[in-house]
Design a protein around this motif. Structure first.
Motif, PDB file in Angstrom:
ATOM      1  N   GLN A 118      12.757  97.500  66.079  1.00 31.42           N
ATOM      2  CA  GLN A 118      12.718  98.641  66.986  1.00 31.42           C
ATOM      3  C   GLN A 118      11.312  99.208  66.982  1.00 31.42           C
TER       4      GLN A 118
ATOM      5  N   ALA B 238      10.141  94.285  74.002  1.00 33.09           N
ATOM      6  CA  ALA B 238      11.233  95.211  73.696  1.00 33.09           C
ATOM      7  C   ALA B 238      11.908  95.719  74.969  1.00 33.09           C
ATOM      8  N   ASP B 239      13.179  96.081  74.826  1.00 32.65           N
ATOM      9  CA  ASP B 239      13.893  96.695  75.942  1.00 32.65           C
ATOM     10  C   ASP B 239      13.523  98.180  76.019  1.00 32.65           C
ATOM     11  N   ALA B 240      14.193  98.926  76.878  1.00 30.79           N
ATOM     12  CA  ALA B 240      13.859 100.338  77.085  1.00 30.79           C
ATOM     13  C   ALA B 240      14.072 101.185  75.842  1.00 30.79           C
ATOM     14  N   GLN B 241      14.891 100.725  74.904  1.00 33.19           N
ATOM     15  CA  GLN B 241      15.108 101.447  73.649  1.00 33.19           C
ATOM     16  C   GLN B 241      14.161 100.979  72.553  1.00 33.19           C
TER      17      GLN B 241
ATOM     18  N   SER C 210      14.244  94.519  70.047  1.00 30.39           N
ATOM     19  CA  SER C 210      14.119  93.083  70.297  1.00 30.39           C
ATOM     20  C   SER C 210      14.639  92.311  69.093  1.00 30.39           C
TER      21      SER C 210
ATOM     22  N   GLN D 293      11.064  97.754  84.097  1.00 28.40           N
ATOM     23  CA  GLN D 293      11.766  97.553  82.840  1.00 28.40           C
ATOM     24  C   GLN D 293      11.186  98.314  81.664  1.00 28.40           C
ATOM     25  N   PHE D 294       9.937  98.777  81.750  1.00 22.39           N
ATOM     26  CA  PHE D 294       9.358  99.479  80.607  1.00 22.39           C
ATOM     27  C   PHE D 294       8.078 100.152  81.024  1.00 22.39           C
TER      28      PHE D 294
END
Length: 132
Positions: A95, A50-53, A56, A18-19
């Motif tokens: 971000q 946080a997600d891949a971008q 959160s 996921q990251f």
């Protein structure tokens, strides 16, 4: 120089699907030296969730509780990370920013709903650069 060896082979880190890891440029480019402990803790938390971008949506109350910070201290830590160029924030969205380019002041937001704290952090960053 001591020879490096894996101490616990069954626990060698692997990049999760996921990251990824915390970027080593955080230390090499001296970002970490501009953070106090509270800002570093907030950054670690945001990188972790946080997600891949790098996005959160944790609310201030959740962040303050999980990091054992008073609301005002959380705000200071967030503003420090914004000033340093490690995160961007528009309530309720965080971000984590890429470290591919040198930290620079964030571009002004076209949205009139931009949070006042974010605007103040940008102003402090600009004023700080003029006096440096």
């Amino acid at each position: 120089m001591p020879i490096k060896r894996v101490i616990c082979p069954e626990r060698v880190r692997k990049i999760p699907a996921q990251f990824s890891w915390v970027d080593h440029r955080l230390v090499r480019d001296r970002y970490i030296e501009r953070c106090d402990a509270c800002a570093a803790a907030l950054y670690l938390f945001l990188v972790t969730v946080a997600d891949a971008q790098g996005l959160s949506y944790y609310a201030d109350t959740s962040l303050a509780r999980r990091l054992s910070l008073a609301p005002a201290r959380l705000e200071m830590a967030r503003n420090d990370l914004i000033r340093i160029g490690l995160i961007a924030w528009q309530r309720p969205l965080y971000q984590v920013l890429a470290l591919d380019v040198p930290a620079q002041e964030p571009a002004p937001s076209p949205s009139p709903a931009t949070d006042v704290a974010t605007q103040l952090a940008r102003l402090h960053a600009v004023l700080g650069k003029r006096h440096a």
